[in-house]
Design an enzyme around this catalytic site. Structure first.
Site, mmCIF file in Angstrom:
data_model
loop_
_atom_site.group_PDB
_atom_site.id
_atom_site.type_symbol
_atom_site.label_atom_id
_atom_site.label_comp_id
_atom_site.label_asym_id
_atom_site.label_seq_id
_atom_site.Cartn_x
_atom_site.Cartn_y
_atom_site.Cartn_z
ATOM 1 N N TYR A 146 77.193 79.753 54.972
ATOM 2 C CA TYR A 146 77.620 78.437 55.332
ATOM 3 C C TYR A 146 79.064 78.167 55.233
ATOM 4 O O TYR A 146 79.871 77.775 55.980
ATOM 5 C CB TYR A 146 76.930 77.248 54.381
ATOM 6 C CG TYR A 146 77.399 75.855 54.621
ATOM 7 C CD1 TYR A 146 76.782 75.279 56.004
ATOM 8 C CD2 TYR A 146 77.932 75.001 53.886
ATOM 9 C CE1 TYR A 146 77.094 73.864 56.279
ATOM 10 C CE2 TYR A 146 78.061 73.693 54.166
ATOM 11 C CZ TYR A 146 77.641 73.093 55.424
ATOM 12 O OH TYR A 146 77.853 71.825 55.374
ATOM 13 N N ASP A 147 79.550 78.613 53.927
ATOM 14 C CA ASP A 147 80.943 78.335 53.758
ATOM 15 C C ASP A 147 81.990 79.106 54.586
ATOM 16 O O ASP A 147 82.966 78.523 55.008
ATOM 17 C CB ASP A 147 81.401 78.655 52.045
ATOM 18 C CG ASP A 147 80.470 78.000 51.207
ATOM 19 O OD1 ASP A 147 79.789 77.390 51.481
ATOM 20 O OD2 ASP A 147 80.919 78.487 50.012
ATOM 21 N N GLU A 148 81.661 80.458 54.802
ATOM 22 C CA GLU A 148 82.553 81.286 55.627
ATOM 23 C C GLU A 148 82.406 80.782 57.167
ATOM 24 O O GLU A 148 83.335 80.916 57.910
ATOM 25 C CB GLU A 148 82.216 82.722 55.381
ATOM 26 C CG GLU A 148 82.755 83.198 54.206
ATOM 27 C CD GLU A 148 84.077 83.011 53.692
ATOM 28 O OE1 GLU A 148 84.940 82.623 54.728
ATOM 29 O OE2 GLU A 148 84.608 83.226 52.722
ATOM 30 N N VAL A 188 70.154 67.342 46.060
ATOM 31 C CA VAL A 188 70.071 66.678 44.791
ATOM 32 C C VAL A 188 69.549 65.396 45.007
ATOM 33 O O VAL A 188 68.503 64.923 44.282
ATOM 34 C CB VAL A 188 71.265 66.964 43.869
ATOM 35 C CG1 VAL A 188 72.317 66.037 44.295
ATOM 36 C CG2 VAL A 188 70.741 66.647 42.527
ATOM 37 N N PHE A 192 65.765 64.251 43.920
ATOM 38 C CA PHE A 192 65.625 63.473 42.657
ATOM 39 C C PHE A 192 64.987 62.205 42.903
ATOM 40 O O PHE A 192 64.061 61.667 42.413
ATOM 41 C CB PHE A 192 66.936 63.044 42.043
ATOM 42 C CG PHE A 192 67.466 64.112 41.450
ATOM 43 C CD1 PHE A 192 66.908 65.404 40.963
ATOM 44 C CD2 PHE A 192 68.878 64.072 40.679
ATOM 45 C CE1 PHE A 192 67.480 66.211 40.066
ATOM 46 C CE2 PHE A 192 69.564 64.804 39.789
ATOM 47 C CZ PHE A 192 68.876 66.176 39.636
ATOM 48 N N GLN A 210 77.353 70.439 35.882
ATOM 49 C CA GLN A 210 78.369 70.323 37.121
ATOM 50 C C GLN A 210 78.368 69.068 37.731
ATOM 51 O O GLN A 210 77.696 68.214 37.473
ATOM 52 C CB GLN A 210 77.637 71.533 37.865
ATOM 53 C CG GLN A 210 76.301 71.180 38.661
ATOM 54 C CD GLN A 210 75.130 71.227 37.871
ATOM 55 O OE1 GLN A 210 75.026 71.171 36.681
ATOM 56 N NE2 GLN A 210 73.935 71.682 38.394
ATOM 57 N N ARG A 212 79.411 66.332 41.046
ATOM 58 C CA ARG A 212 79.563 66.074 42.507
ATOM 59 C C ARG A 212 80.088 64.678 42.665
ATOM 60 O O ARG A 212 80.034 64.002 41.732
ATOM 61 C CB ARG A 212 78.348 66.161 42.847
ATOM 62 C CG ARG A 212 77.648 67.569 43.262
ATOM 63 C CD ARG A 212 78.661 68.514 44.047
ATOM 64 N NE ARG A 212 77.841 69.856 44.486
ATOM 65 C CZ ARG A 212 78.152 70.786 43.328
ATOM 66 N NH1 ARG A 212 78.863 70.973 42.410
ATOM 67 N NH2 ARG A 212 77.386 72.011 43.521
HETATM 68 N N1 UDP Z 1 70.649 70.393 41.885
HETATM 69 C C1 UDP Z 1 70.010 70.007 40.746
HETATM 70 N N2 UDP Z 1 68.585 69.815 41.127
HETATM 71 C C2 UDP Z 1 68.222 69.625 42.561
HETATM 72 C C3 UDP Z 1 68.923 69.949 43.318
HETATM 73 C C4 UDP Z 1 70.368 70.237 43.146
HETATM 74 O O1 UDP Z 1 70.184 69.888 39.845
HETATM 75 O O2 UDP Z 1 66.862 69.610 42.555
HETATM 76 C C5 UDP Z 1 72.202 70.362 41.685
HETATM 77 C C6 UDP Z 1 72.915 71.711 42.417
HETATM 78 O O3 UDP Z 1 72.582 72.891 41.594
HETATM 79 C C7 UDP Z 1 74.453 71.400 42.452
HETATM 80 C C8 UDP Z 1 73.972 69.717 42.638
HETATM 81 O O4 UDP Z 1 72.899 69.227 42.362
HETATM 82 O O5 UDP Z 1 74.901 71.393 41.399
HETATM 83 C C9 UDP Z 1 74.399 69.170 44.342
HETATM 84 O O6 UDP Z 1 73.618 70.170 44.880
HETATM 85 P P1 UDP Z 1 73.005 70.014 46.644
HETATM 86 O O7 UDP Z 1 72.127 70.990 46.989
HETATM 87 O O8 UDP Z 1 72.643 68.361 46.769
HETATM 88 O O9 UDP Z 1 74.362 70.043 47.139
HETATM 89 P P2 UDP Z 1 75.673 71.130 47.046
HETATM 90 O O10 UDP Z 1 76.847 70.113 46.641
HETATM 91 O O11 UDP Z 1 75.668 72.019 45.961
HETATM 92 O O12 UDP Z 1 76.078 71.443 48.368
#
Ligand code: UDP
Length: 318
Positions: A146-148, A188, A192, A210, A212
């Protein structure tokens, strides 16, 4: 005659919201999608709209969608789960697909806007991330598909601008959420929300420290429209700078859904960025753009959609 916009990935989460906004702005819209991760249900409400057309096609090969004035290139799997399952398709749409979208803009003398991503910054060593930061991406890691692809698309977009004078723009999108996200796309917020509404454990990856920065979809799309009207050819971050740890996000979801769910810790995926927050000074200055909807409000605004989606997935009671 109305201006005509092509939206690639038009049946996706962001693409479909963009179609709504462009129709409201007075465009006639042609949405194209191969429905790999896009869903017809996202554009069902537009089927009777006279100024809207949909074509199910693969944009990685040359295609003809008639004359257009604006190309919005949004096609790509976008959640880590989706793009890791569809790794080669993700690389194709971010290379061959981007080239076809740019060719259409070039041939039609159309304006062009590319949906890039904060993933271009990888696991960032600069915080918050400004557009001038070049990023920290593992070129051979699982997220590199995806990133690249997105980084290559940015390079291709700049090349069509420099060599063919295509009138291009690009937006770097940061963690956007809201209605129409697929319940199972693995991101996420849908994870959730689904878990909280079902009373399951919320799966926090790693220690949940971490970060976001979450942007509600209508704020994000407002940024796209504003950028579409400028002559800015370099990337612009569009995201909400309110930064949360993943654990705080889980707590907000539990509070807003009124769920009794608890948290379960699971392994952190490889190369998961440790922090992410946009520096939006450029968008503020250039576009007069500012996100209006905070996380709690946006989660509340998304609640009905997620409730309905969870109910639709549950087996009917005997
Ligand atoms: N994450 C989590 N539990 C989940 C799904 C994601 O803890 O059920 C974490 C994931 O490891 C990341 C952050 O939530 O640190 C955001 O993940 P997402 O997949 O939404 O998007 P990303 O920002 O990584 O592209």
């Amino acid at each position: 005659m109305k201006p005509r916009a092509l939206v690639t990935g038009g049946a996706g989460f962001l693409g479909s919201h963009l179609c709504d906004a462009l129709l409201a702005e007075g465009y006639s819209v042609i949405a194209v999608d191969n429905l790999l991760t896009g869903r017809m249900s996202n554009i069902e409400h537009l089927r009777r709209e006279g100024n809207f057309e949909f074509l199910q096609i693969d944009i990685n090969r040359p295609f003809d969608c008639g004359p257009v004035n604006y190309v919005f290139h949004f096609a790509s799997p976008a959640s880590p789960v989706d793009y890791m399952v569809h790794g080669i398709d993700t690389l194709k749409v971010g290379s061959l697909g981007t080239m076809q979208a740019l060719e259409i803009a070039h041939k039609n003398h159309a304006k062009y806007l590319f949906a890039s991503t904060s993933e271009c910054y990888g696991d960032p060593l600069e915080h918050p991330q400004k557009e001038t930061y070049w990023g920290n991406v593992n070129t051979i890691g699982p997220r590199s598909v995806y990133d690249e692809a997105k980084r290559f698309s940015e390079a291709l977009t700049m090349a069509y601008h420099r060599y063919h004078a295509v009138d291009t723009r690009m937006v770097r999108i940061f963690n956007t959420y809201g209605p129409r996200m697929q319940l199972n796309d693995g991101r996420v917020i849908p994870n959730f929300m689904k878990q909280a509404l079902r009373g399951d454990h919320l799966t926090v990856y790693g220690d949940g420290k971490q970060t976001r920065s979450f942007c509600y979809v209508t704020d994000e799309v407002d940024g796209f429209l504003r950028l579409s009207k400028t002559d800015e050819h370099f990337p612009v971050n569009i995201g909400n700078p309110n930064e949360f740890t993943v654990l705080q996000c889980a707590e907000r979801v539990i509070a807003i859904t009124g769920s009794k769910s608890k948290i379960r810790y699971e392994d952190l995926p490889q190369d998961d960025p440790k922090q992410r927050r946009p520096d939006i000074s450029k968008a503020r200055k250039l576009l007069g753009w500012e996100p209006k909807i905070g996380l709690d409000e946006g989660l509340k605004m998304s609640l009905e959609y997620f409730r309905d989606a969870v109910a639709a997935e549950m087996p009917a009671k005997a």
